[in-house]
Design an enzyme around this catalytic site. Sequence first.
Site: not given
Length: 161
Positions: A85, A89, A133
């Site tokens: 993850e 991300e 972001e």
Amino acid sequence: MPEAPQDFCAFCGSRLDDAAPLRSCTSCGRAAYRDPKVGVGAVVLDDAGRLLLVKRGIPPAKGLWSLPAGFVDADEDPRAAAAREALEETGLVVDVGDVVDVWAGGGGRASFFLAFRATVTGGTLQAGDDADEAEFFALDALPELAFPSTRAVAERLSTPA
Ligand SMILES: [Zn+2]
């Protein structure tokens, strides 16, 4: 409430008895186990002691900031899931270490959520996947945080040991 697949027996299709202590089929009597959904997150600090956060691009808490986090896939090691993850991300390759803590329901839609300490070993910071972001924040200048678990981690890091 509309009927959902989880209201019916996986074996014979009959309705489940919600009143039974362990949900069971009204026809064949088989038990219907409800398994927890496990969330994991990475607690990553940079050399300046700033915390890595991602701005959530999807609900719940869309637009708020959380740890890089997500669900553990079936048969996936939780630490591997946290590393996956983080990479998806934030673009950063991390080495996942000790458990910071475990929360019941602390990670949005997860049944329980585990946060791991993690250190950056490679990659380039760039938001991806569910994150709009990705950025490191000083602990005294954090943006609006998404979940109780995120806030608990931030609070813990801000409190001198
Ligand atoms: Zn049945």
